[in-house]
Design a protein around this motif. Structure first.
Motif, PDB file in Angstrom:
ATOM      1  N   THR A  24       0.854  -1.186   0.000  1.00 31.66           N
ATOM      2  CA  THR A  24       0.000   0.000   0.000  1.00 31.66           C
ATOM      3  C   THR A  24       0.891   1.238   0.000  1.00 31.66           C
ATOM      4  O   THR A  24       2.056   1.187   0.415  1.00 31.66           O
ATOM      5  CB  THR A  24      -0.933   0.054   1.229  1.00 31.66           C
ATOM      6  OG1 THR A  24      -0.148   0.243   2.417  1.00 31.66           O
ATOM      7  CG2 THR A  24      -1.753  -1.228   1.354  1.00 31.66           C
ATOM      8  N   THR A 102      -5.126   1.767   1.661  1.00 27.56           N
ATOM      9  CA  THR A 102      -5.895   0.723   0.958  1.00 27.56           C
ATOM     10  C   THR A 102      -5.269   0.327  -0.373  1.00 27.56           C
ATOM     11  O   THR A 102      -5.276  -0.856  -0.739  1.00 27.56           O
ATOM     12  CB  THR A 102      -7.341   1.204   0.726  1.00 27.56           C
ATOM     13  OG1 THR A 102      -7.936   1.528   1.991  1.00 27.56           O
ATOM     14  CG2 THR A 102      -8.170   0.123   0.037  1.00 27.56           C
ATOM     15  N   TYR A 103      -4.714   1.289  -1.113  1.00 23.08           N
ATOM     16  CA  TYR A 103      -4.236   1.027  -2.471  1.00 23.08           C
ATOM     17  C   TYR A 103      -2.729   1.280  -2.586  1.00 23.08           C
ATOM     18  O   TYR A 103      -2.165   2.062  -1.817  1.00 23.08           O
ATOM     19  CB  TYR A 103      -4.946   1.946  -3.464  1.00 23.08           C
ATOM     20  CG  TYR A 103      -6.438   1.765  -3.556  1.00 23.08           C
ATOM     21  CD1 TYR A 103      -6.989   0.740  -4.319  1.00 23.08           C
ATOM     22  CD2 TYR A 103      -7.307   2.625  -2.885  1.00 23.08           C
ATOM     23  CE1 TYR A 103      -8.365   0.581  -4.423  1.00 23.08           C
ATOM     24  CE2 TYR A 103      -8.690   2.477  -2.980  1.00 23.08           C
ATOM     25  CZ  TYR A 103      -9.203   1.452  -3.749  1.00 23.08           C
ATOM     26  OH  TYR A 103     -10.568   1.288  -3.838  1.00 23.08           O
ATOM     27  N   GLU A 221     -14.171  -7.816  -4.535  1.00 25.31           N
ATOM     28  CA  GLU A 221     -13.018  -7.327  -3.782  1.00 25.31           C
ATOM     29  C   GLU A 221     -12.760  -5.857  -4.081  1.00 25.31           C
ATOM     30  O   GLU A 221     -12.433  -5.075  -3.178  1.00 25.31           O
ATOM     31  CB  GLU A 221     -11.777  -8.154  -4.130  1.00 25.31           C
ATOM     32  CG  GLU A 221     -10.538  -7.734  -3.355  1.00 25.31           C
ATOM     33  CD  GLU A 221      -9.324  -8.554  -3.726  1.00 25.31           C
ATOM     34  OE1 GLU A 221      -8.222  -8.240  -3.204  1.00 25.31           O
ATOM     35  OE2 GLU A 221      -9.447  -9.503  -4.542  1.00 25.31           O
ATOM     36  N   ARG A 225     -12.854  -2.804  -1.311  1.00 21.92           N
ATOM     37  CA  ARG A 225     -11.774  -1.841  -1.095  1.00 21.92           C
ATOM     38  C   ARG A 225     -12.296  -0.409  -1.233  1.00 21.92           C
ATOM     39  O   ARG A 225     -11.864   0.495  -0.510  1.00 21.92           O
ATOM     40  CB  ARG A 225     -10.625  -2.088  -2.072  1.00 21.92           C
ATOM     41  CG  ARG A 225      -9.881  -3.373  -1.801  1.00 21.92           C
ATOM     42  CD  ARG A 225      -8.431  -3.308  -2.233  1.00 21.92           C
ATOM     43  NE  ARG A 225      -8.269  -3.230  -3.677  1.00 21.92           N
ATOM     44  CZ  ARG A 225      -7.090  -3.153  -4.295  1.00 21.92           C
ATOM     45  NH1 ARG A 225      -5.964  -3.119  -3.574  1.00 21.92           N
ATOM     46  NH2 ARG A 225      -7.013  -3.116  -5.608  1.00 21.92           N
ATOM     47  N   ARG A 228     -13.831   0.703   1.955  1.00 22.57           N
ATOM     48  CA  ARG A 228     -12.873   1.049   3.006  1.00 22.57           C
ATOM     49  C   ARG A 228     -12.522   2.533   2.984  1.00 22.57           C
ATOM     50  O   ARG A 228     -12.103   3.091   4.002  1.00 22.57           O
ATOM     51  CB  ARG A 228     -11.589   0.225   2.840  1.00 22.57           C
ATOM     52  CG  ARG A 228     -11.738  -1.239   3.139  1.00 22.57           C
ATOM     53  CD  ARG A 228     -10.386  -1.930   2.961  1.00 22.57           C
ATOM     54  NE  ARG A 228     -10.554  -3.316   2.609  1.00 22.57           N
ATOM     55  CZ  ARG A 228      -9.576  -4.089   2.113  1.00 22.57           C
ATOM     56  NH1 ARG A 228      -8.375  -3.572   1.926  1.00 22.57           N
ATOM     57  NH2 ARG A 228      -9.789  -5.353   1.820  1.00 22.57           N
TER      58      ARG A 228
END
Length: 236
Positions: A24, A102-103, A221, A225, A228
């Motif tokens: 992340t 998150t990413y 999924e 995400r 989130r």
């Protein structure tokens, strides 16, 4: 239960890893420092404008007679406005933190962008960048600046007639997020290892949530995400 502290060599190794190599963006040390700096800048601005408002009010009440009130009306109003604007930066900062946690980062060069209205975005916006759909890379998707606050730096470099030196600042764009939902962009810092000018872009294309998930190839999924970071979509 014992917890092992990271060694100095581990820390140095992370410092030299590419931003895209981290799971992340938040795990990238220079990114965390840039985010803290961004947050502190907002906090200092809030404190400064609040102090200016209180100082002017104190001067007016304690040291000046009432007939001078009209001279302070405009400065007091402007300081109050600026303090409210600074306060409004903290909600986006919280969303930035969620996106970063998150990413992962992705680095793009020569990203299509513009300040005119984008044909696929019906709502009012203040400029856009296009990024490839993770599920359909040939399909580019616009993300927009939904508000004008803190966009001046970007707009000066996005302008069609901007000087070459200014345009060079956004030839490389750091991107974290999912262009089907939301994203965070940044320019490259002076040393080339850290992001700067963090700014959230939003997905405002005119589609319903179910259509967005189905037509843009979002998996369960992907949707999770998105949740989130505060994007509430119903996966069909």
């Amino acid at each position: 239960m014992s917890f092992a502290m990271p060694s100095d060599s581990d820390v140095r190794e992370k410092e030299f890893m590419k931003p895209e190599d981290f799971r992340t963006a938040w795990e990238h040390p220079p990114t965390r420092r840039s985010y803290v700096q961004h947050l502190l800048t907002s906090l200092v601005g809030l404190l400064a404008w609040t102090a200016a408002w209180l100082g002017l009010l104190y001067m007016l009440i304690v040291h000046l007679s009432p007939e001078f009130s009209f001279l302070f009306a405009l400065p007091l109003g402007y300081c109050f406005y600026r303090a409210v604007v600074q306060l409004s930066y903290f909600s986006p900062a919280l969303r930035m933190w969620r996106i970063l946690r998150t990413y992962p980062w992705r680095i793009f060069r020569e990203v299509p962008h513009g300040l005119t209205n984008h044909a696929e975005v019906s709502c009012k916006h203040y400029g856009w960048f296009e990024f490839p759909n993770p599920a359909l890379p040939a399909r580019r998707m616009p993300l927009v600046f939904p508000r004008h606050h803190r966009t001046e730096w970007w707009h000066r470099r996005m302008a069609p007639h901007a000087k070459t030196a200014l345009k060079a600042d956004i030839e490389t764009i750091w991107f974290v997020g999912d262009p089907r939902f939301i994203g965070l962009i940044a320019a490259t810092g002076r040393d080339g290892t850290a992001p700067r000018r963090l700014h959230i872009l939003e997905q405002r294309m005119a589609l319903q949530d179910g259509q967005r998930s189905r037509e843009w190839g979002a998996t369960a999924e992907d949707v999770e995400r998105g949740r989130r970071v505060g994007i509430h979509l119903a996966h069909p």
